[in-house]
Design an enzyme around this catalytic site. Structure first.
Site, PDB file in Angstrom:
ATOM      1  CD  GLU A 337      41.143  31.153  29.767  1.00 16.20           C
ATOM      2  OE1 GLU A 337      40.363  30.276  29.364  1.00 16.20           O
ATOM      3  OE2 GLU A 337      41.446  32.144  29.087  1.00 16.20           O
TER       4      GLU A 337
HETATM    5  C1  TNX Z   1      37.807  31.920  28.153  1.00 15.07           C
HETATM    6  S1  TNX Z   1      36.375  33.724  29.962  1.00 15.07           S
HETATM    7  C2  TNX Z   1      38.482  33.118  28.335  1.00 15.07           C
HETATM    8  C3  TNX Z   1      38.764  33.962  27.161  1.00 15.07           C
HETATM    9  C4  TNX Z   1      38.280  33.335  25.895  1.00 15.07           C
HETATM   10  C5  TNX Z   1      36.942  32.705  26.115  1.00 15.07           C
HETATM   11  C6  TNX Z   1      36.315  32.154  24.877  1.00 15.07           C
HETATM   12  C7  TNX Z   1      37.766  34.060  30.352  1.00 15.07           C
HETATM   13  C8  TNX Z   1      37.909  34.797  31.596  1.00 15.07           C
HETATM   14  N1  TNX Z   1      38.765  33.654  29.558  1.00 15.07           N
HETATM   15  O1  TNX Z   1      40.126  34.234  27.097  1.00 15.07           O
HETATM   16  O2  TNX Z   1      38.203  34.319  24.935  1.00 15.07           O
HETATM   17  O3  TNX Z   1      37.098  31.674  27.039  1.00 15.07           O
HETATM   18  O4  TNX Z   1      34.989  31.784  25.089  1.00 15.07           O
END
Ligand code: TNX
Length: 525
Positions: A337
């Site tokens: 992300e």
């Molecule tokens: C996505 S899963 C994210 C996290 C969040 C999560 C909440 C991932 C690699 N990144 O930063 O905490 O969703 O479900």
């Protein structure tokens, strides 16, 4: 496994059960070994028709001169001591008399591999054998489940301590079977993490991935960058108290896990999810200005300045200190992300941090977006969201840890009435979390591409360990079974009965678990 009897026999036998309970002090013999509701289900179980009784005369024998096996023997003594009131004597010997428990190493038994074991229980004694010490440790977890549930209690219970007889040969399907705990959004102290380690160990998991940094907080002392914790550890979601592990505390966790044959995989998320670092050191920002500490739950707004040399000095220092604290082979550098990092900056950044990790003698793990970069075959991609990333890793012989958010995310709510958690990926009931196969999730990704599976637990909405437990349990047992048991031997209809029979075991461990209506909980036993 579950036999049906004519009803007159059932009432007759219930009469005798009541009669026996009322008029004698003996409890019922345990279910046969092949009806013991073992989780994960072993590769093979053969029952015989007798029982072994653990008494005050039972000793635990370990091979002479092997300190590691002796320590495993001591672990078994410590498990039994409080609930049974027995304290089996630990004896080193080459000759094991009958009537006892013996732990032995059979290095020639290659089929058992790193973690497999062979358990043989007769009325005269228990033999646990494994090619490697880790296998003995896993086998002890099976033995625990062959004992009555009250052997899991934290205070003295009444005997007798009967174990049904038979043999078990067992080994895992996947080499990596992990759980992840996000200690960045909310901080969890050393004792909470040790409890989580004990709980995952009981289901034969072998990796705990700690998400040690995020926008909301930095949780591990880095001696060369002290402000990361002096400042960056103070915050957490919603203004909750922050916190961090000193290197001594972290080393203690690593040892505690190691004694349970669990590796800790440390994650420092980058280049996104870095607000806590960006708040602690202005020079890590492209504009040279420190960010404010962050207590919300948005994602994707922060990035390290990938064009500055100081950024790589920072990464190198952090990885060097982490690598020195990490006996396991992996360092996880996140990579997810990173919405405000341009792809043309992201790719060279990941390539460079991969080199840094390798220079410190470790293998890189990254969330599936890191497959945009030039991954080496020793690096590992963690599939959480995008099937095409998983496929692209497999095409390049980059191994995968499989943790699809729709199935394996323990922070997803069970249904719309669940008090905690999120549901952006799915509502995941206990049957949904169990009913999938890592090797058929993504077309083109087969068992050979998969290192293993992981159950991540993000803690934006979870401030206390009993809330963490409520989300993790009972789904974690099913995910542990997916990692261990061959897919061909698994079915929800059979598993749900075994899980239901764990009711009193989960209670005895004082786990705060979700009592899903889809599971036939055996509350009376
Ligand atoms: C996505 S899963 C994210 C996290 C969040 C999560 C909440 C991932 C690699 N990144 O930063 O905490 O969703 O479900």
């Amino acid at each position: 496994m579950h036999r049906r009897f004519p009803s007159f026999l059932v009432s007759l036998s219930s009469f005798f059960v009541v009669f026996t309970v009322l008029f004698s002090c003996k409890t019922e013999p345990p279910a046969r070994l092949d009806a013991q509701s073992l989780i994960p289900l072993p590769v093979s179980v053969t029952a015989t028709d007798s029982t072994f009784e653990l008494t005050k005369n039972t000793a635990i024998y370990v091979p002479e001169g092997n300190e590691e096996v002796k320590k495993i023997g001591q672990y078994l003594v410590d498990l039994l001591k409080v609930p049974t009131g027995l304290e089996p004597e630990l004896k080193s010997t080459s000759q094991v008399p009958s009537g006892h428990i013996a732990l032995t190493l059979t290095p020639g038994d290659a089929e058992l591999g790193e973690e497999g074991y062979a358990l043989s229980i007769t009325a005269q004694g228990i033999q646990l054998a494994a090619a490697k010490p880790a296998g003995l440790f896993r086998g002890i977890q099976t033995l625990r489940q062959a004992l009555p549930a009250r052997a899991e209690a934290d205070h003295l219970q009444k005997g007798p301590w009967l174990v049904p007889t038979g043999t078990i040969r067992d080994y895992p399907t996947y080499a990596y079977r992990g759980a992840m705990l996000d200690v960045a959004r909310h901080f969890f102290g050393v004792d909470d993490v040790k409890r989580y380690i004990d709980l995952i160990a009981a289901y034969k998991m072998n990796a705990l991935h700690l998400h040690l940094s995020d926008d909301q907080g930095w949780r591990i002392e880095i001696k060369s960058w002290p402000n990361l914790t002096a400042h960056g550890s103070k915050s957490a979601v919603g203004g909750a108290e922050g916190g961090f592990y000193t290197q001594e505390q972290y080393a203690d966790l690593v040892r505690y896990a190691q004694d349970r044959y669990i590796i800790i995989v440390p994650e420092i998320d980058m280049p996104g999810h870095t607000n806590a670092a960006l708040a602690s050191y202005p020079e890590l920002n492209c504009d040279g200005k420190a960010r404010e500490l962050y207590t919300g739950i948005e994602v994707g707004f922060s990035t390290l300045c990938t064009g500055k040399e100081i950024t790589y000095k920072f990464v190198d220092d952090v990885v060097r200190e982490l690598a020195a604290l990490t006996p396991g082979p992996y360092i996880h550098l996140g990579g997810d992300e990173s919405h405000v990092t341009k792809m043309e900056d992201y790719i060279p950044f990941v390539n460079r941090v991969q080199d840094i990790v390798q220079a410190h003698g470790k293998q890189l793990i990254g969330w599936d977006e890191v497959t945009n970069a030039s991954l080496k075959p020793t690096s590992v991609a963690q599939f959480w969201a995008k099937a095409e990333y998983a496929k692209s890793a497999a095409d390049r012989n980059v191994k995968l840890i499989v943790s699809p958010a729709k199935k394996a995310y323990l922070d997803m709510q069970y249904d719309s009435t669940t008090q905690y958690g999120l549901h952006w990926a799915a509502y995941i009931e206990v049957d949904s979390a169990y009913s999938w196969d890592p090797a058929t999730m993504v077309p083109g990704v087969t068992k050979d591409h998969i290192l293993g599976i992981e159950a991540p637990l993000w803690t934006e909405t979870l401030a206390k360990i009993d809330e963490v437990e409520y989300m993790a349990f009972p789904r974690l047992l099913g995910l542990a079974e997916i990692g261990w048991t061959p897919a061909s031997a698994r079915s929800w209809d059979e598993y749900k009965v075994r899980l239901g029979n764990h009711y009193s075991r989960l209670k005895a461990k004082r786990i705060n678990f979700y009592q899903s209506e889809r599971v036939p909980w055996a509350k009376g036993e």
